[in-house]
Design a protein around this motif. Structure first.
Motif, PDB file in Angstrom:
ATOM      1  N   PHE A   6       0.856  -1.186   0.000  1.00  0.00           N
ATOM      2  CA  PHE A   6       0.000   0.000   0.000  1.00  0.00           C
ATOM      3  C   PHE A   6       0.892   1.236   0.000  1.00  0.00           C
ATOM      4  O   PHE A   6       2.052   1.191   0.409  1.00  0.00           O
ATOM      5  CB  PHE A   6      -0.967   0.025   1.192  1.00  0.00           C
ATOM      6  N   PHE A   7       0.330   2.337  -0.483  1.00  0.00           N
ATOM      7  CA  PHE A   7       1.025   3.621  -0.485  1.00  0.00           C
ATOM      8  C   PHE A   7       0.347   4.510   0.541  1.00  0.00           C
ATOM      9  O   PHE A   7      -0.831   4.845   0.417  1.00  0.00           O
ATOM     10  CB  PHE A   7       0.961   4.276  -1.870  1.00  0.00           C
ATOM     11  N   GLY A   8       1.076   4.876   1.603  1.00  0.00           N
ATOM     12  CA  GLY A   8       0.569   5.774   2.635  1.00  0.00           C
ATOM     13  C   GLY A   8       1.114   7.169   2.429  1.00  0.00           C
ATOM     14  O   GLY A   8       2.284   7.343   2.104  1.00  0.00           O
ATOM     15  N   TYR A   9       0.291   8.176   2.631  1.00  0.00           N
ATOM     16  CA  TYR A   9       0.673   9.561   2.324  1.00  0.00           C
ATOM     17  C   TYR A   9       0.385  10.525   3.465  1.00  0.00           C
ATOM     18  O   TYR A   9       0.585  11.731   3.325  1.00  0.00           O
ATOM     19  CB  TYR A   9      -0.061  10.033   1.064  1.00  0.00           C
ATOM     20  N   ARG A  41     -17.289  10.177  10.721  1.00  0.00           N
ATOM     21  CA  ARG A  41     -16.035  10.577  11.358  1.00  0.00           C
ATOM     22  C   ARG A  41     -16.268  11.905  12.070  1.00  0.00           C
ATOM     23  O   ARG A  41     -16.878  12.812  11.505  1.00  0.00           O
ATOM     24  CB  ARG A  41     -14.925  10.768  10.313  1.00  0.00           C
ATOM     25  N   GLU A  42     -15.739  12.019  13.276  1.00  0.00           N
ATOM     26  CA  GLU A  42     -15.941  13.239  14.062  1.00  0.00           C
ATOM     27  C   GLU A  42     -14.991  14.350  13.684  1.00  0.00           C
ATOM     28  O   GLU A  42     -15.237  15.516  14.012  1.00  0.00           O
ATOM     29  CB  GLU A  42     -15.795  12.935  15.548  1.00  0.00           C
ATOM     30  N   VAL A  43     -13.886  14.003  13.054  1.00  0.00           N
ATOM     31  CA  VAL A  43     -12.887  15.011  12.701  1.00  0.00           C
ATOM     32  C   VAL A  43     -12.478  14.831  11.238  1.00  0.00           C
ATOM     33  O   VAL A  43     -12.724  13.791  10.630  1.00  0.00           O
ATOM     34  CB  VAL A  43     -11.646  14.925  13.609  1.00  0.00           C
ATOM     35  N   ALA A  44     -11.829  15.845  10.710  1.00  0.00           N
ATOM     36  CA  ALA A  44     -11.330  15.793   9.341  1.00  0.00           C
ATOM     37  C   ALA A  44     -10.052  14.958   9.299  1.00  0.00           C
ATOM     38  O   ALA A  44      -9.388  14.752  10.306  1.00  0.00           O
ATOM     39  CB  ALA A  44     -11.067  17.210   8.832  1.00  0.00           C
ATOM     40  N   PHE A  45      -9.718  14.488   8.130  1.00  0.00           N
ATOM     41  CA  PHE A  45      -8.526  13.678   7.935  1.00  0.00           C
ATOM     42  C   PHE A  45      -7.987  13.949   6.535  1.00  0.00           C
ATOM     43  O   PHE A  45      -8.613  14.631   5.728  1.00  0.00           O
ATOM     44  CB  PHE A  45      -8.834  12.194   8.136  1.00  0.00           C
ATOM     45  N   LEU A  46      -6.822  13.395   6.264  1.00  0.00           N
ATOM     46  CA  LEU A  46      -6.232  13.543   4.936  1.00  0.00           C
ATOM     47  C   LEU A  46      -6.796  12.501   3.993  1.00  0.00           C
ATOM     48  O   LEU A  46      -6.968  11.341   4.372  1.00  0.00           O
ATOM     49  CB  LEU A  46      -4.709  13.347   4.996  1.00  0.00           C
ATOM     50  N   THR A  47      -7.056  12.926   2.785  1.00  0.00           N
ATOM     51  CA  THR A  47      -7.370  11.981   1.727  1.00  0.00           C
ATOM     52  C   THR A  47      -6.548  12.361   0.508  1.00  0.00           C
ATOM     53  O   THR A  47      -6.080  13.504   0.394  1.00  0.00           O
ATOM     54  CB  THR A  47      -8.873  11.942   1.387  1.00  0.00           C
ATOM     55  N   ALA A  48      -6.357  11.404  -0.366  1.00  0.00           N
ATOM     56  CA  ALA A  48      -5.690  11.679  -1.638  1.00  0.00           C
ATOM     57  C   ALA A  48      -6.775  12.027  -2.647  1.00  0.00           C
ATOM     58  O   ALA A  48      -7.824  11.388  -2.680  1.00  0.00           O
ATOM     59  CB  ALA A  48      -4.899  10.456  -2.095  1.00  0.00           C
ATOM     60  N   VAL A  49      -6.517  13.055  -3.425  1.00  0.00           N
ATOM     61  CA  VAL A  49      -7.450  13.451  -4.476  1.00  0.00           C
ATOM     62  C   VAL A  49      -6.710  13.431  -5.813  1.00  0.00           C
ATOM     63  O   VAL A  49      -5.551  13.827  -5.886  1.00  0.00           O
ATOM     64  CB  VAL A  49      -8.070  14.843  -4.201  1.00  0.00           C
ATOM     65  N   PRO A  50      -7.379  12.938  -6.858  1.00  0.00           N
ATOM     66  CA  PRO A  50      -6.723  12.891  -8.158  1.00  0.00           C
ATOM     67  C   PRO A  50      -6.275  14.283  -8.609  1.00  0.00           C
ATOM     68  O   PRO A  50      -7.006  15.254  -8.480  1.00  0.00           O
ATOM     69  CB  PRO A  50      -7.813  12.342  -9.083  1.00  0.00           C
ATOM     70  N   ALA A  51      -5.055  14.358  -9.095  1.00  0.00           N
ATOM     71  CA  ALA A  51      -4.470  15.612  -9.586  1.00  0.00           C
ATOM     72  C   ALA A  51      -3.414  15.233 -10.621  1.00  0.00           C
ATOM     73  O   ALA A  51      -2.261  14.980 -10.256  1.00  0.00           O
ATOM     74  CB  ALA A  51      -3.869  16.418  -8.437  1.00  0.00           C
ATOM     75  N   PRO A  52      -3.790  15.141 -11.883  1.00  0.00           N
ATOM     76  CA  PRO A  52      -2.909  14.586 -12.916  1.00  0.00           C
ATOM     77  C   PRO A  52      -1.518  15.205 -12.988  1.00  0.00           C
ATOM     78  O   PRO A  52      -0.563  14.523 -13.335  1.00  0.00           O
ATOM     79  CB  PRO A  52      -3.681  14.829 -14.208  1.00  0.00           C
ATOM     80  N   GLU A  53      -1.373  16.460 -12.635  1.00  0.00           N
ATOM     81  CA  GLU A  53      -0.088  17.141 -12.783  1.00  0.00           C
ATOM     82  C   GLU A  53       0.778  17.088 -11.527  1.00  0.00           C
ATOM     83  O   GLU A  53       1.885  17.610 -11.527  1.00  0.00           O
ATOM     84  CB  GLU A  53      -0.317  18.601 -13.184  1.00  0.00           C
ATOM     85  N   ASP A  54       0.262  16.489 -10.472  1.00  0.00           N
ATOM     86  CA  ASP A  54       0.957  16.525  -9.192  1.00  0.00           C
ATOM     87  C   ASP A  54       1.593  15.197  -8.819  1.00  0.00           C
ATOM     88  O   ASP A  54       1.314  14.161  -9.415  1.00  0.00           O
ATOM     89  CB  ASP A  54      -0.001  16.971  -8.084  1.00  0.00           C
ATOM     90  N   GLN A  55       2.425  15.267  -7.789  1.00  0.00           N
ATOM     91  CA  GLN A  55       3.108  14.091  -7.245  1.00  0.00           C
ATOM     92  C   GLN A  55       3.264  14.313  -5.755  1.00  0.00           C
ATOM     93  O   GLN A  55       3.552  15.425  -5.310  1.00  0.00           O
ATOM     94  CB  GLN A  55       4.482  13.954  -7.894  1.00  0.00           C
ATOM     95  N   ILE A  56       3.057  13.256  -4.970  1.00  0.00           N
ATOM     96  CA  ILE A  56       3.225  13.362  -3.524  1.00  0.00           C
ATOM     97  C   ILE A  56       4.178  12.285  -3.027  1.00  0.00           C
ATOM     98  O   ILE A  56       4.279  11.212  -3.599  1.00  0.00           O
ATOM     99  CB  ILE A  56       1.879  13.279  -2.762  1.00  0.00           C
ATOM    100  N   ASP A  57       4.887  12.613  -1.950  1.00  0.00           N
ATOM    101  CA  ASP A  57       5.747  11.660  -1.264  1.00  0.00           C
ATOM    102  C   ASP A  57       4.903  10.807  -0.330  1.00  0.00           C
ATOM    103  O   ASP A  57       3.824  11.215   0.108  1.00  0.00           O
ATOM    104  CB  ASP A  57       6.803  12.386  -0.424  1.00  0.00           C
ATOM    105  N   THR A 142       1.787  20.249  -1.254  1.00  0.00           N
ATOM    106  CA  THR A 142       0.943  19.339  -2.033  1.00  0.00           C
ATOM    107  C   THR A 142      -0.288  18.886  -1.253  1.00  0.00           C
ATOM    108  O   THR A 142      -0.882  17.850  -1.553  1.00  0.00           O
ATOM    109  CB  THR A 142       1.748  18.101  -2.495  1.00  0.00           C
ATOM    110  N   THR A 143      -0.668  19.690  -0.262  1.00  0.00           N
ATOM    111  CA  THR A 143      -1.863  19.407   0.543  1.00  0.00           C
ATOM    112  C   THR A 143      -2.780  20.614   0.474  1.00  0.00           C
ATOM    113  O   THR A 143      -2.350  21.742   0.707  1.00  0.00           O
ATOM    114  CB  THR A 143      -1.491  19.103   2.005  1.00  0.00           C
TER     115      THR A 143
END
Length: 184
Positions: A6-9, A41-57, A142-143
């Motif tokens: 899996f890829f965790g971000y 969910r009671e709080v916000a969290f990170l999600t990955a969103v499609p972004a064709p021009e971007d890259q994340i570690d 990138t967030t």
């Protein structure tokens, strides 16, 4: 390279939040992160969103025994999908998945569902340890969703996998948040 992987971000980049022993720094093209909330969910969290021009570690880790059940439980608010565009130093083309909340599942964070500062701390600590200060800067760059309300819960952390930060790590988080106009 037997899989799956899996890829965790986000918090999964911080090795102190899990026991996935076989984990390696990686990056993935075609995604950004965003602070969001989903029903249940009671709080916000990170999600990955499609972004064709971007890259994340992030961190790529083997799923022990190919058994997704524990990871699926941890990531219950997400959909697990096959990942493409993962760059890593391991060689080969393993089966890699990424968790994300599809567009119809998430909404922007709100005062009723804020981002926890203890969660941000964990994520930034992980990026610092894996990618150095440059990686922390890339994380912030990138967030999306830094206009979300942030609840300062450092004195009584609500994030279940919170970690203790050094004074230097705390100052680094606070400095980057201030540059984004966030004052929890």
């Amino acid at each position: 390279m037997d899989g799956p992987w899996f890829f965790g971000y986000g918090s999964l980049v911080n090795r102190a939040t899990h026991t996935y022993a076989e984990a390696h720094p990686a990056s993935i093209s075609g995604w950004r992160r965003a602070w969001r909330h989903v029903e249940g969910r009671e709080v916000a969290f990170l999600t990955a969103v499609p972004a064709p021009e971007d890259q994340i570690d992030g961190l790529m880790a083997r799923v022990p025994g190919g058994d997704w059940s524990a990871l699926d439980m941890r990531e219950h608010a997400y959909a697990r999908v096959m990942a493409t565009g993962v760059a890593h130093a391991l060689g080969g083309q393993p089966e890699i998945h990424i968790y994300h909340a599809p567009d119809d599942m998430h909404r922007p964070a709100t005062t009723m569902r804020p981002v926890l500062l203890s969660y941000i701390d964990v994520v930034v600590q992980g990026f610092l340890r894996e990618f150095g200060e440059g990686g922390v800067q890339r994380f912030f760059d990138t967030t999306d969703g830094w206009d979300a309300p942030v609840l300062n819960d450092r004195d009584a952390p609500r994030y279940p996998r919170h970690q203790c930060l050094t004074d230097e790590e705390t100052a680094l988080v606070d400095r980057h948040l201030a540059l984004k106009g966030v004052n929890p």
